[in-house]
Design a protein around this motif. Sequence first.
Motif, PDB file in Angstrom:
ATOM      1  N   ALA A  57       1.899  36.797 -42.481  1.00  0.00           N
ATOM      2  CA  ALA A  57       0.528  36.461 -42.092  1.00  0.00           C
ATOM      3  C   ALA A  57       0.188  37.090 -40.753  1.00  0.00           C
ATOM      4  O   ALA A  57       1.067  37.321 -39.916  1.00  0.00           O
ATOM      5  CB  ALA A  57       0.341  34.948 -42.015  1.00  0.00           C
ATOM      6  N   THR A  58      -1.108  37.357 -40.564  1.00  0.00           N
ATOM      7  CA  THR A  58      -1.636  37.895 -39.318  1.00  0.00           C
ATOM      8  C   THR A  58      -2.875  37.107 -38.945  1.00  0.00           C
ATOM      9  O   THR A  58      -3.730  36.852 -39.802  1.00  0.00           O
ATOM     10  CB  THR A  58      -2.024  39.383 -39.484  1.00  0.00           C
ATOM     11  OG1 THR A  58      -0.855  40.136 -39.806  1.00  0.00           O
ATOM     12  CG2 THR A  58      -2.650  39.939 -38.204  1.00  0.00           C
ATOM     13  N   PHE A  59      -2.985  36.730 -37.689  1.00  0.00           N
ATOM     14  CA  PHE A  59      -4.175  36.018 -37.236  1.00  0.00           C
ATOM     15  C   PHE A  59      -5.223  36.987 -36.714  1.00  0.00           C
ATOM     16  O   PHE A  59      -4.906  37.947 -36.000  1.00  0.00           O
ATOM     17  CB  PHE A  59      -3.839  35.019 -36.130  1.00  0.00           C
ATOM     18  CG  PHE A  59      -5.072  34.389 -35.527  1.00  0.00           C
ATOM     19  CD1 PHE A  59      -5.860  33.525 -36.265  1.00  0.00           C
ATOM     20  CD2 PHE A  59      -5.463  34.701 -34.223  1.00  0.00           C
ATOM     21  CE1 PHE A  59      -7.014  32.967 -35.731  1.00  0.00           C
ATOM     22  CE2 PHE A  59      -6.604  34.143 -33.675  1.00  0.00           C
ATOM     23  CZ  PHE A  59      -7.391  33.273 -34.427  1.00  0.00           C
ATOM     24  N   VAL A  60      -6.484  36.734 -37.068  1.00  0.00           N
ATOM     25  CA  VAL A  60      -7.628  37.461 -36.522  1.00  0.00           C
ATOM     26  C   VAL A  60      -8.642  36.437 -36.040  1.00  0.00           C
ATOM     27  O   VAL A  60      -9.060  35.558 -36.811  1.00  0.00           O
ATOM     28  CB  VAL A  60      -8.293  38.372 -37.567  1.00  0.00           C
ATOM     29  CG1 VAL A  60      -9.542  39.032 -36.991  1.00  0.00           C
ATOM     30  CG2 VAL A  60      -7.327  39.437 -38.047  1.00  0.00           C
ATOM     31  N   GLU A  61      -9.027  36.532 -34.790  1.00  0.00           N
ATOM     32  CA  GLU A  61     -10.081  35.658 -34.294  1.00  0.00           C
ATOM     33  C   GLU A  61     -11.408  36.167 -34.835  1.00  0.00           C
ATOM     34  O   GLU A  61     -11.825  37.283 -34.516  1.00  0.00           O
ATOM     35  CB  GLU A  61     -10.094  35.639 -32.772  1.00  0.00           C
ATOM     36  CG  GLU A  61     -11.025  34.582 -32.194  1.00  0.00           C
ATOM     37  CD  GLU A  61     -10.828  34.374 -30.702  1.00  0.00           C
ATOM     38  OE1 GLU A  61     -11.697  33.714 -30.098  1.00  0.00           O
ATOM     39  OE2 GLU A  61      -9.820  34.848 -30.153  1.00  0.00           O
ATOM     40  N   ALA A  62     -12.048  35.380 -35.672  1.00  0.00           N
ATOM     41  CA  ALA A  62     -13.241  35.842 -36.377  1.00  0.00           C
ATOM     42  C   ALA A  62     -14.343  34.798 -36.321  1.00  0.00           C
ATOM     43  O   ALA A  62     -14.112  33.619 -36.592  1.00  0.00           O
ATOM     44  CB  ALA A  62     -12.910  36.158 -37.840  1.00  0.00           C
ATOM     45  N   ASP A  63     -15.522  35.258 -35.959  1.00  0.00           N
ATOM     46  CA  ASP A  63     -16.735  34.438 -35.934  1.00  0.00           C
ATOM     47  C   ASP A  63     -17.631  34.933 -37.063  1.00  0.00           C
ATOM     48  O   ASP A  63     -18.139  36.054 -37.015  1.00  0.00           O
ATOM     49  CB  ASP A  63     -17.420  34.601 -34.582  1.00  0.00           C
ATOM     50  CG  ASP A  63     -18.731  33.827 -34.470  1.00  0.00           C
ATOM     51  OD1 ASP A  63     -19.157  33.211 -35.475  1.00  0.00           O
ATOM     52  OD2 ASP A  63     -19.333  33.857 -33.379  1.00  0.00           O
ATOM     53  N   VAL A  64     -17.817  34.101 -38.098  1.00  0.00           N
ATOM     54  CA  VAL A  64     -18.555  34.559 -39.280  1.00  0.00           C
ATOM     55  C   VAL A  64     -20.048  34.718 -39.015  1.00  0.00           C
ATOM     56  O   VAL A  64     -20.782  35.186 -39.885  1.00  0.00           O
ATOM     57  CB  VAL A  64     -18.324  33.636 -40.488  1.00  0.00           C
ATOM     58  CG1 VAL A  64     -16.856  33.645 -40.895  1.00  0.00           C
ATOM     59  CG2 VAL A  64     -18.823  32.215 -40.219  1.00  0.00           C
ATOM     60  N   THR A  65     -20.520  34.351 -37.824  1.00  0.00           N
ATOM     61  CA  THR A  65     -21.930  34.589 -37.479  1.00  0.00           C
ATOM     62  C   THR A  65     -22.124  35.946 -36.804  1.00  0.00           C
ATOM     63  O   THR A  65     -23.251  36.295 -36.447  1.00  0.00           O
ATOM     64  CB  THR A  65     -22.478  33.489 -36.547  1.00  0.00           C
ATOM     65  OG1 THR A  65     -21.856  33.589 -35.262  1.00  0.00           O
ATOM     66  CG2 THR A  65     -22.239  32.107 -37.136  1.00  0.00           C
TER      67      THR A  65
END
Length: 252
Positions: A57-65
């Motif tokens: 797994a890899t984490f990505v900081e993501a804001d769907v807006t």
Amino acid sequence: MSQFDSTVAVVTGAGSGIGQATAMAFAAEGASVVVADIDAEGGAETVSAIEAAGGAATFVEADVTDDDSVANMVETAVSEYGRLDFACNNAGIGGAQKPTADLSFDEWEQVIDVNLNGVWRSIKYEIPAMLESDGGVVVNMASILGKVGFENASAYVASKHGVVGLTKTAAQEYAQQGIRVNAVCPGFIDTPLLAAGGLDDPEARKGIEALHPMNRLGSVDEIASAVVWLCSDGASFTTGETLTVDGGYTSR
């Protein structure tokens, strides 16, 4: 051999609750998972749990807006793992609990932007990546409140009805290109989001449980199982479906 060996999945809102359980379920079936969330701490916890169980797994900081943030999420899946096969667009918020006419413009728009526009933004970038991999499966997280009304939750209800309509439309558009698009409509699930909405109160919890013929809340693992099934070969003739997993709530 697990059913999703050599595949890649993206899960939004994967730092807790349904998203976390879904990311872990994909990994348990052999998929490499991009864990996306605005909550970096929660996302890191999900990655750690997957890796501790032997998954990738890899984490990505993501804001769907945010368009650029969503684009980066999908680009990370492709750059890290070479493809994108599955996406669970789960990120969402509950929003203010008020009668419809009492909502402010900002309160309305925040819920619509996260819950509906966020799903559309995700699809917009996920589908081209899936087409490069000869197809894939998108599962959008809707709700039983995408099928019925609920007092003091008009923005949430409208957003989830929108997700159902978006799902059906995208399913028709991409069915002949090897992409299936479905939605899951959970009943009330035992999550941190639900607790934040007032169900940390025992009497309120009992009242919500009683709305379900099974007289209980659902678990995050029950929803994750539905997502995984929709992505499996067992659901190969299923697209445009809104799979209701609600303990009988909408049967009444």
